[in-house]
Design an enzyme around this catalytic site. Structure first.
Site, PDB file in Angstrom:
ATOM      1  CB  SER A  84      -0.929   0.008   1.227  1.00 40.83           C
ATOM      2  OG  SER A  84      -0.178   0.086   2.424  1.00 40.83           O
ATOM      3  CG  ASP A 114       3.032  -4.906   3.319  1.00 36.05           C
ATOM      4  OD1 ASP A 114       3.167  -3.808   2.756  1.00 36.05           O
ATOM      5  OD2 ASP A 114       2.415  -5.044   4.392  1.00 36.05           O
ATOM      6  CB  VAL A 135      11.684  -4.915   7.142  1.00 41.93           C
ATOM      7  CG1 VAL A 135      10.833  -4.911   5.879  1.00 41.93           C
ATOM      8  CG2 VAL A 135      11.201  -3.853   8.127  1.00 41.93           C
ATOM      9  CB  SER A 143      10.160  10.950   7.136  1.00 43.44           C
ATOM     10  OG  SER A 143       9.302  12.007   7.538  1.00 43.44           O
ATOM     11  CE1 TYR A 193       7.989   7.621  10.640  1.00 40.21           C
ATOM     12  CE2 TYR A 193       8.262   9.992  10.379  1.00 40.21           C
ATOM     13  CZ  TYR A 193       7.979   8.751   9.846  1.00 40.21           C
ATOM     14  OH  TYR A 193       7.683   8.632   8.511  1.00 40.21           O
ATOM     15  CE  LYS A 228      10.660   6.675   8.231  1.00 38.08           C
ATOM     16  NZ  LYS A 228      10.694   5.663   7.151  1.00 38.08           N
ATOM     17  CB  THR A 270      -0.160   7.052   2.454  1.00 38.28           C
ATOM     18  OG1 THR A 270       0.023   7.469   3.811  1.00 38.28           O
ATOM     19  CG2 THR A 270       1.000   7.569   1.606  1.00 38.28           C
TER      20      THR A 270
END
Length: 244
Positions: A3, A24, A46, A135, A148, A152, A183
């Site tokens: 997705s 995924d 992952v 990001s 986060y 990143k 998204t």
């Protein structure tokens, strides 16, 4: 790859004739997309060495492995110390870093090892390319985004040294830093549309969220341009994220 940005990249690669492996955790969407694109789906966490190895093995069964797109990622928001003076939970911080940073490196190291075994495809010895998704939070992290942003930022930080490592075997490494992208994370419906429209006003121009397809365009450019290496490219409409 089932997705969002990963799906958009998979679709554009398949349109170019690439044999795509969708790695995924969402089996329903992953299998449906793989069937549509005439690729294969592999259930993949992952951050798991076994899962990542299985995904890479599935790719090598289709032919020489040439491209890895690292687009898996999770988010979690919490202040370092909350309003009641409680510290942020360490396990949640570790999980975000484990998936976003360690997971990206895990997939990369295994895929690159297989790419290194292939024959070069150009006169200058190129064998493959890795594209990581980071990001703008790596640079403009907001309140509550410590985990986060750290994860990143780590992806940004490893881009150059890994590109230097892999130059010996003819593998390029680039990273794309998306801004506000439309998204499934934002949901759907009138309330979601209104929220996204308001969010888009923070973008310099155009004043809207980016489309997953627009991110995929940049990923494909970095894959197909043989002179792009060791670079981090922001695709964000010029936004610089405010503190909150």
């Amino acid at each position: 790859g089932a997705s969002g940005i990963g799906e958009a990249v998979a679709r554009q690669l398949a349109d170019l004739g690439v044999h795509v492996v969708i790695a995924d955790l969402n089996a329903d969407k992953g299998e449906a997309l793989a069937s549509e694109l005439k690729g294969i789906f592999v259930s993949t966490n992952v951050a798991s060495e076994d899962d990542a190895a299985a995904a890479v093995l599935a790719a090598t069964d289709l032919g020489p492995l040439r491209v890895l797109v690292n687009s898996a990622g999770i988010g979690w928001a919490a202040r370092t110390v909350d309003r009641n003076n409680n510290p942020a939970p360490l396990d949640a911080f570790k999980k975000v870093v484990d998936v976003n940073l360690v997971g990206s490196f895990n997939m990369l190291r295994l895929a690159a090892a297989e790419m290194a075994k292939t024959d070069p495809v150009t006169d200058d010895g190129q064998r493959g390319v890795v594209i990581n998704l980071t990001s703008v939070a790596a640079f403009d992290g907001q309140i509550g985004q410590a985990a986060y942003s750290a994860s990143k930022g780590g992806v940004v930080g490893m881009t150059l040294p890994i590109a230097r490592d892999l130059s010996a075997v003819g593998i390029r490494v680039n990273t794309v830093a998306p801004g506000l992208i439309d998204t499934p994370i934002y949901g759907s419906g009138p309330e979601s549309d209104a929220f996204k429209a308001n969010l888009g006003q923070n973008v310099l121009f155009p004043k809207r969220l980016g489309a997953a397809e627009e991110l995929a365009f940049m990923v494909l450019d970095l894959i197909t341009n043989p002179y792009m290496n060791a670079e981090v490219v922001r695709v964000d409409g010029g936004i610089r994220m405010p503190p909150k």
